[in-house]
Design an enzyme around this catalytic site. Structure first.
Site, mmCIF file in Angstrom:
data_model
loop_
_atom_site.group_PDB
_atom_site.id
_atom_site.type_symbol
_atom_site.label_atom_id
_atom_site.label_comp_id
_atom_site.label_asym_id
_atom_site.label_seq_id
_atom_site.Cartn_x
_atom_site.Cartn_y
_atom_site.Cartn_z
ATOM 1 N N SER A 41 63.051 -57.829 46.579
ATOM 2 C CA SER A 41 62.538 -58.638 46.614
ATOM 3 C C SER A 41 63.359 -59.585 46.015
ATOM 4 C CB SER A 41 61.779 -58.640 45.509
ATOM 5 O OG SER A 41 62.877 -57.516 44.153
ATOM 6 N N HIS A 64 55.903 -57.686 48.422
ATOM 7 C CA HIS A 64 56.148 -58.837 49.346
ATOM 8 C C HIS A 64 55.572 -58.585 50.734
ATOM 9 C CE1 HIS A 64 58.340 -60.466 45.670
ATOM 10 N NE2 HIS A 64 58.829 -59.539 45.536
ATOM 11 N N LYS A 66 51.113 -61.082 43.735
ATOM 12 C CA LYS A 66 51.893 -61.862 44.879
ATOM 13 C C LYS A 66 51.267 -62.919 45.736
ATOM 14 C CE LYS A 66 55.571 -60.164 42.954
ATOM 15 N NZ LYS A 66 56.570 -58.716 42.653
HETATM 16 C C1 LIG Z 1 57.165 -58.020 41.511
HETATM 17 C C2 LIG Z 1 57.104 -56.708 42.214
HETATM 18 C C3 LIG Z 1 55.851 -55.345 41.241
HETATM 19 C C4 LIG Z 1 55.953 -55.325 40.612
HETATM 20 O O1 LIG Z 1 54.639 -55.971 40.626
HETATM 21 P P1 LIG Z 1 54.309 -56.866 38.912
HETATM 22 O O2 LIG Z 1 52.562 -56.460 39.176
HETATM 23 O O3 LIG Z 1 54.594 -57.956 38.518
HETATM 24 O O4 LIG Z 1 54.091 -55.467 37.439
HETATM 25 C C5 LIG Z 1 56.733 -54.118 42.003
HETATM 26 N N1 LIG Z 1 57.591 -54.031 42.779
HETATM 27 C C6 LIG Z 1 58.408 -54.622 43.782
HETATM 28 C C7 LIG Z 1 59.492 -54.886 45.037
HETATM 29 C C8 LIG Z 1 58.341 -56.060 43.496
HETATM 30 O O5 LIG Z 1 58.545 -57.472 43.526
#
Ligand SMILES: *Cc1c(COP(=O)(O)O)cnc(C)c1O
Length: 350
Positions: A144, A172, A201
């Site tokens: 990320s 992602h 996302k």
């Molecule tokens: C954003 C993210 C999360 C958390 O997800 P949320 O729904 O925002 O709590 C978990 N793992 C990764 C790799 C992320 O980038």
């Protein structure tokens, strides 16, 4: 987007496909049968619509079943301790997301952190493993903060040879990579034992799901504490998820566009003398070294109408503060021109 009363070009968003403000998702929201949920799924919060949505999400990532969680953080915190405990061992990439790290800690399993992407080190650690407990390999699909993509085929191979489970967090990757946006694993033809997809996302909504075999779903329903002891996924967002799933599946043009933007930004930022590590995702780290520099450059970009937030430790390792640039499919070529002009203008002789 508007911030402090002025329009800024947002190059710092996880909404890669530009669906978070799509009118079709708003229409889906208006069609919802309810807003919240009266209780957890196991009490009275369960709706037939939860299951229908889960079937759809499972089929999108080409795995048998899926279970909704209220966030990706909750999914990881609930899932890892449900799968491993004090007699077991987790092999975890050094750059995994905080929610995976915390899930590992909460599990009380032994955690072997292997250097980022170092498959030889991982193999050595797997070989050296002793004891009768279970083994779990955990990795982000797309890291990320660095934007590089995990070699999930190699991870699958190592998991098979060494009798370990493979868990991949597609936060992602989902929507951006793979056939119909099915993610990095689907692109590589790999079936992880546990796939985590987030819905805040590329899906432009909120929440997450964990996908895998029917036995995994049944186990998590009873053992993942962040599922059992938490209010059910909100009814209002279930039709939104189904609409988002079909938008994501059909979004080949948007996937192409966001990846084209990313390729261009990487190439031209390097041409301007910036240090941009290898990567193929829409997450583009521009390493600037000190925290002060990251903040200063972020501010200078903002003065030029571009929003890119400086990322500092502890989110990234010390000495690797960075601008983390993420294009969206809905950016125009002119928007990207504007970003690159701003990057050129603020560049200082090092
Ligand atoms: C954003 C993210 C999360 C958390 O997800 P949320 O729904 O925002 O709590 C978990 N793992 C990764 C790799 C992320 O980038």
């Amino acid at each position: 987007m508007r911030q402090a009363g002025r329009d800024l070009l947002n190059f710092c968003s996880n909404d890669y496909l530009g669906f978070a403000s799509d009118p079709r998702l708003l229409d889906a929201l208006r069609s919802a049968a309810g807003v919240g949920a009266p209780a957890s799924r196991l009490i009275t919060g369960h709706l037939e619509e939860h299951e229908a949505t889960e079937r759809l999400l499972a089929s999108l990532v080409r795995l048998p079943e899926a279970l909704l969680f209220t966030s990706g953080f909750a999914a990881n915190l609930g899932t890892i301790p449900a799968l491993v405990g004090p007699d077991d061992v987790v092999f975890s990439d050094a750059l995994n997301h905080a929610s995976l790290i915390d899930g590992c800690r909460l599990s009380r399993a032994r955690v072997e952190v292997y250097p980022h992407g170092d498959l030889e080190a991982l193999e050595q650690a797997l070989r050296a493993r002793r004891g009768a407990g279970n083994a779990l390999i955990v990795s982000d699909a797309v890291f990320s903060m660095d934007g590089d993509v995990a070699d999930v085929a190699a991870l699958r191979g190592l998991a098979d040879i060494h009798d370990a489970w493979l868990m991949v967090d597609e936060a992602h990757g989902l929507g951006v990579f793979g056939p119909q946006g099915a993610g990095v694993c689907a692109a590589a033809g790999v079936q992880p034992d546990v796939l985590v997809g987030t819905l805040g996302k590329s899906f432009g909504a909120s929440g997450a799901f964990v996908a895998g075999a029917p036995a995994l779903r049944a186990w998590l329903i009873n053992r993942a504490r962040s599922f059992v002891f938490s209010t059910a996924y909100p009814a209002a967002l279930l039709p939104v998820l189904r609409a988002a799933a079909s938008l994501v599946e059909a979004a080949d043009d948007r996937r192409r566009r966001v990846l084209e933007h990313a390729e261009r930004i990487r190439r031209e930022a390097r041409g301007l003398g910036y240090e941009v590590p290898e990567g193929e995702s829409p997450i583009i780290p521009v390493l600037v070294g000190s925290n002060e520099r990251a903040i200063e450059l972020g501010r200078a970009l903002e003065e030029r109408g571009v929003l890119v937030v400086g990322i500092r430790p502890p989110t990234v390792p010390r000495g690797t503060a960075r601008l983390r640039i993420t294009p969206m499919a809905t950016h125009t070529d002119t928007d990207v021109d504007h970003l690159l002009e701003a990057l050129a203008a603020i560049r200082s002789p090092a």
